[in-house]
Design a protein around this motif. Sequence first.
Motif, PDB file in Angstrom:
ATOM      1  N   ASN A 136     -68.772  -9.419 -89.729  1.00  0.00           N
ATOM      2  CA  ASN A 136     -67.888  -8.915 -89.088  1.00  0.00           C
ATOM      3  C   ASN A 136     -66.528  -9.871 -90.464  1.00  0.00           C
ATOM      4  O   ASN A 136     -67.157 -10.453 -91.022  1.00  0.00           O
ATOM      5  N   ASP A 137     -65.284  -9.102 -90.445  1.00  0.00           N
ATOM      6  CA  ASP A 137     -64.485  -8.920 -90.743  1.00  0.00           C
ATOM      7  C   ASP A 137     -62.824  -9.055 -90.293  1.00  0.00           C
ATOM      8  O   ASP A 137     -62.544  -7.391 -89.773  1.00  0.00           O
ATOM      9  N   PHE A 138     -62.569  -9.844 -91.065  1.00  0.00           N
ATOM     10  CA  PHE A 138     -60.818  -9.774 -90.368  1.00  0.00           C
ATOM     11  C   PHE A 138     -59.576  -9.407 -91.114  1.00  0.00           C
ATOM     12  O   PHE A 138     -59.841  -9.634 -92.243  1.00  0.00           O
ATOM     13  N   TYR A 139     -58.621  -8.477 -90.797  1.00  0.00           N
ATOM     14  CA  TYR A 139     -57.790  -7.844 -92.299  1.00  0.00           C
ATOM     15  C   TYR A 139     -56.158  -7.791 -91.505  1.00  0.00           C
ATOM     16  O   TYR A 139     -56.029  -7.540 -90.441  1.00  0.00           O
ATOM     17  N   LYS A 140     -55.172  -8.321 -92.541  1.00  0.00           N
ATOM     18  CA  LYS A 140     -53.512  -7.235 -92.634  1.00  0.00           C
ATOM     19  C   LYS A 140     -53.877  -6.234 -92.900  1.00  0.00           C
ATOM     20  O   LYS A 140     -54.047  -6.208 -94.098  1.00  0.00           O
ATOM     21  N   SER A 141     -53.110  -4.924 -91.732  1.00  0.00           N
ATOM     22  CA  SER A 141     -53.479  -3.465 -92.894  1.00  0.00           C
ATOM     23  C   SER A 141     -52.329  -3.002 -92.580  1.00  0.00           C
ATOM     24  O   SER A 141     -51.579  -3.750 -91.777  1.00  0.00           O
ATOM     25  N   VAL A 142     -52.952  -1.627 -92.769  1.00  0.00           N
ATOM     26  CA  VAL A 142     -51.916  -0.869 -92.156  1.00  0.00           C
ATOM     27  C   VAL A 142     -52.719   0.067 -92.190  1.00  0.00           C
ATOM     28  O   VAL A 142     -53.870   0.478 -93.148  1.00  0.00           O
ATOM     29  N   ILE A 143     -52.692   1.009 -90.820  1.00  0.00           N
ATOM     30  CA  ILE A 143     -53.305   2.586 -90.590  1.00  0.00           C
ATOM     31  C   ILE A 143     -52.324   3.871 -90.720  1.00  0.00           C
ATOM     32  O   ILE A 143     -50.591   3.286 -90.404  1.00  0.00           O
ATOM     33  N   ASN A 144     -53.009   4.986 -90.495  1.00  0.00           N
ATOM     34  CA  ASN A 144     -52.158   6.213 -89.739  1.00  0.00           C
ATOM     35  C   ASN A 144     -53.237   6.839 -89.071  1.00  0.00           C
ATOM     36  O   ASN A 144     -53.777   7.680 -89.806  1.00  0.00           O
ATOM     37  N   SER A 145     -52.528   6.526 -88.055  1.00  0.00           N
ATOM     38  CA  SER A 145     -53.829   7.429 -86.874  1.00  0.00           C
ATOM     39  C   SER A 145     -53.359   8.623 -86.505  1.00  0.00           C
ATOM     40  O   SER A 145     -52.622   9.701 -86.729  1.00  0.00           O
ATOM     41  N   ASN A 146     -54.684   9.329 -87.324  1.00  0.00           N
ATOM     42  CA  ASN A 146     -54.681  10.792 -87.325  1.00  0.00           C
ATOM     43  C   ASN A 146     -54.197  11.412 -86.221  1.00  0.00           C
ATOM     44  O   ASN A 146     -54.386  12.515 -85.505  1.00  0.00           O
ATOM     45  N   HIS A 147     -54.584  11.231 -84.848  1.00  0.00           N
ATOM     46  CA  HIS A 147     -54.675  11.644 -84.298  1.00  0.00           C
ATOM     47  C   HIS A 147     -54.181  10.734 -82.236  1.00  0.00           C
ATOM     48  O   HIS A 147     -55.134   9.387 -82.326  1.00  0.00           O
ATOM     49  N   ARG A 148     -53.501  10.941 -81.638  1.00  0.00           N
ATOM     50  CA  ARG A 148     -52.859  10.235 -80.148  1.00  0.00           C
ATOM     51  C   ARG A 148     -54.151  11.634 -79.294  1.00  0.00           C
ATOM     52  O   ARG A 148     -53.983  12.510 -78.698  1.00  0.00           O
ATOM     53  N   LEU A 149     -55.284  10.557 -78.444  1.00  0.00           N
ATOM     54  CA  LEU A 149     -56.097  11.596 -77.359  1.00  0.00           C
ATOM     55  C   LEU A 149     -56.260  10.803 -76.352  1.00  0.00           C
ATOM     56  O   LEU A 149     -55.599  10.374 -76.247  1.00  0.00           O
ATOM     57  N   VAL A 150     -56.333  12.073 -75.429  1.00  0.00           N
ATOM     58  CA  VAL A 150     -56.084  10.980 -74.345  1.00  0.00           C
ATOM     59  C   VAL A 150     -57.436  10.806 -73.294  1.00  0.00           C
ATOM     60  O   VAL A 150     -58.290  11.847 -73.498  1.00  0.00           O
ATOM     61  N   TYR A 151     -57.638  10.092 -71.536  1.00  0.00           N
ATOM     62  CA  TYR A 151     -59.139  10.296 -71.770  1.00  0.00           C
ATOM     63  C   TYR A 151     -59.659  11.372 -71.275  1.00  0.00           C
ATOM     64  O   TYR A 151     -60.683  12.005 -70.966  1.00  0.00           O
ATOM     65  N   ASP A 152     -59.045  11.955 -70.368  1.00  0.00           N
ATOM     66  CA  ASP A 152     -58.757  13.731 -69.553  1.00  0.00           C
ATOM     67  C   ASP A 152     -59.709  13.957 -70.435  1.00  0.00           C
ATOM     68  O   ASP A 152     -60.704  14.876 -70.466  1.00  0.00           O
ATOM     69  N   ASP A 153     -59.362  14.187 -71.901  1.00  0.00           N
ATOM     70  CA  ASP A 153     -59.649  15.726 -72.538  1.00  0.00           C
ATOM     71  C   ASP A 153     -60.836  15.066 -73.072  1.00  0.00           C
ATOM     72  O   ASP A 153     -61.894  15.143 -73.421  1.00  0.00           O
ATOM     73  N   VAL A 154     -60.752  13.255 -73.962  1.00  0.00           N
ATOM     74  CA  VAL A 154     -62.611  12.558 -74.261  1.00  0.00           C
ATOM     75  C   VAL A 154     -63.193  12.745 -72.990  1.00  0.00           C
ATOM     76  O   VAL A 154     -63.861  13.293 -73.821  1.00  0.00           O
ATOM     77  N   ASN A 155     -63.194  12.803 -72.373  1.00  0.00           N
ATOM     78  CA  ASN A 155     -64.369  12.293 -70.959  1.00  0.00           C
ATOM     79  C   ASN A 155     -64.835  14.118 -70.963  1.00  0.00           C
ATOM     80  O   ASN A 155     -66.099  14.226 -70.102  1.00  0.00           O
ATOM     81  N   LYS A 156     -64.402  14.896 -71.026  1.00  0.00           N
ATOM     82  CA  LYS A 156     -64.516  16.504 -71.109  1.00  0.00           C
ATOM     83  C   LYS A 156     -65.492  16.805 -71.632  1.00  0.00           C
ATOM     84  O   LYS A 156     -66.163  17.036 -71.356  1.00  0.00           O
ATOM     85  N   PHE A 157     -64.839  15.731 -72.973  1.00  0.00           N
ATOM     86  CA  PHE A 157     -65.854  16.912 -73.451  1.00  0.00           C
ATOM     87  C   PHE A 157     -66.789  15.815 -74.018  1.00  0.00           C
ATOM     88  O   PHE A 157     -68.109  16.240 -74.681  1.00  0.00           O
ATOM     89  N   ILE A 158     -66.560  14.469 -73.527  1.00  0.00           N
ATOM     90  CA  ILE A 158     -67.854  14.148 -73.768  1.00  0.00           C
ATOM     91  C   ILE A 158     -69.062  13.583 -72.104  1.00  0.00           C
ATOM     92  O   ILE A 158     -69.933  14.004 -72.465  1.00  0.00           O
ATOM     93  N   ASP A 159     -68.502  14.154 -70.882  1.00  0.00           N
ATOM     94  CA  ASP A 159     -69.198  14.136 -70.040  1.00  0.00           C
ATOM     95  C   ASP A 159     -69.682  15.634 -69.396  1.00  0.00           C
ATOM     96  O   ASP A 159     -70.064  15.628 -68.730  1.00  0.00           O
ATOM     97  N   ASP A 160     -68.474  15.720 -70.045  1.00  0.00           N
ATOM     98  CA  ASP A 160     -68.412  17.715 -70.000  1.00  0.00           C
ATOM     99  C   ASP A 160     -69.354  18.407 -70.643  1.00  0.00           C
ATOM    100  O   ASP A 160     -69.309  20.027 -70.661  1.00  0.00           O
ATOM    101  N   SER A 161     -69.392  18.133 -72.172  1.00  0.00           N
ATOM    102  CA  SER A 161     -69.781  18.342 -72.997  1.00  0.00           C
ATOM    103  C   SER A 161     -69.473  19.878 -73.470  1.00  0.00           C
ATOM    104  O   SER A 161     -69.251  20.465 -73.851  1.00  0.00           O
ATOM    105  N   ASP A 162     -67.630  19.876 -72.818  1.00  0.00           N
ATOM    106  CA  ASP A 162     -66.575  20.768 -73.758  1.00  0.00           C
ATOM    107  C   ASP A 162     -66.285  20.944 -74.176  1.00  0.00           C
ATOM    108  O   ASP A 162     -65.020  20.055 -74.595  1.00  0.00           O
TER     109      ASP A 162
END
Length: 497
Positions: A136-162
């Motif tokens: 493991n390693d720790f960093y002071k960092s900067v990011i730029n998030s690619n997507h803001r996802l919501v649980y409902d959609d992620v659950n559909k993709f993973i649990d319902d294979s949609d």
Amino acid sequence: GIPYQFSKETKKEVLYINKEVKEDELENRTDFRDLFTVTIDGRDSKDFDDAISIEKNGENYDLYVHIADVSHYVKRSTAIDYDAYDRGNSTYLYNVVIPMLPKELSNGICSLNPNVDRLTVSLKMTINKKGKIIANDFYKSVINSNHRLVYDDVNKFIDDSDSSVYEDEILKEKLLIFNDLHKILRAKREDRGAIDFDFTESQIDVTDDGKVLNISVHERGSGNKMIEEFMLAANETVATLFGYMDFPFIYRIHEKPSKDKLDGFKQALNTMGYNIRGNELHPKDFQRILEEVEGESEANVINLLMLRTMQKAKYSKKRDIHFGLSTEFYTHFTSPIRRYPDLIVHRLLKTYIDNRLNKLNQVSLENSLEKSSEHLSMTERRSEDTERDVEDLMKCKYMRRFIGEEFTGTISSVTDFGIFVELDNTVEGLFMYKFSPDRFEYQEESLKAVNTDNHKIYSIGDEVRIKVINVDIYSRNIDFDLLEENETVSQQQESLS
């Protein structure tokens, strides 16, 4: 008793906080902006304090957990800091949020919104296929998030294979890798005996003006469990670092259940036909019980009874076990926007990253952490009590429309004054013996109630028919009448929604 207005000094300080990351703030930070990064939160969430990235590393996984660098903006001994410490945490009351930080921070520059630069503290964990964190390693960092996802959609993709939920092929690939690692980590945690409660939570839909539209069971899918698993791993890794250094720190501890509560729990289980032996139960024993009752009608009641048996988790400067997670090292690191203990951990961790721990006065730090642990445990209990009271209030407001109607429920508790019954939508009400024309006898040894007129026995976990007879908004109580099987049901049961 929860402070809900920010001081004038805090409002002034907020005016001087940048609304975007400046170039000079990136000095001495690791640049993770090219890492494919996402946040996953509820649909209505506005403050995003954690983001994740993942890469395959041969047979291993490199998991990055990026947490908002709140301590960069909230400096010690400022008005913002004093107000945040006073609140201790954010409080969520359905249609009202009492935030720990002003919205300019919590929803603005600290929130890991997509497609903008954000300052973070990042933890990179290399995890093998057996779920062991091998580096493991720790960093002071900067990011730029690619997507803001919501649980409902992620659950559909993973649990319902949609697969139609998303168009981004890289996103789909990353989500599958995330899920693979999630299952590995979950199996590892279960193998060591961590207790995974599966009781139903309430989903209460409330308008801005406080009208309760609907109450249902909150469903937790793979997306929810995945983020939970990654945050658990991050929190444990940070606690382990400071635990082995034996440096002053703030831990999240969960002590063993008391003997009295354990005896009561075993007694209740025995009344439901589960014979539990032994004077002491370990996390693995609780886990086995949950596995045994999974899918049974009384599963939710047993989950609830088990939760009531547990001690309350709290903050402490002294390292101790976290019984529920079956680990020796645990802390809170992943939510500094809404929890002050996480902010303390961030400040210590950044001091470690900068190799400046030796400059801290350990005696002074120990005294400060002891005081903070007690205060922040109190503010957490204060918020939880308020949230519970408001949930009860919302349930009462909702059930007023069903007075006189009949439903099927499950007995969740039997006492010397009445029987508590939980409906399918998580609403709980009380049938009090004194309101019944029949005579009831409470059997304390077996935690049962007996109708001495017809000899019918009522036990925890039994399914019963009830009628809603009264709702008291001010005391937040719902009264049920218990219907005997031979009574004529005068109304068709209607959906609670």
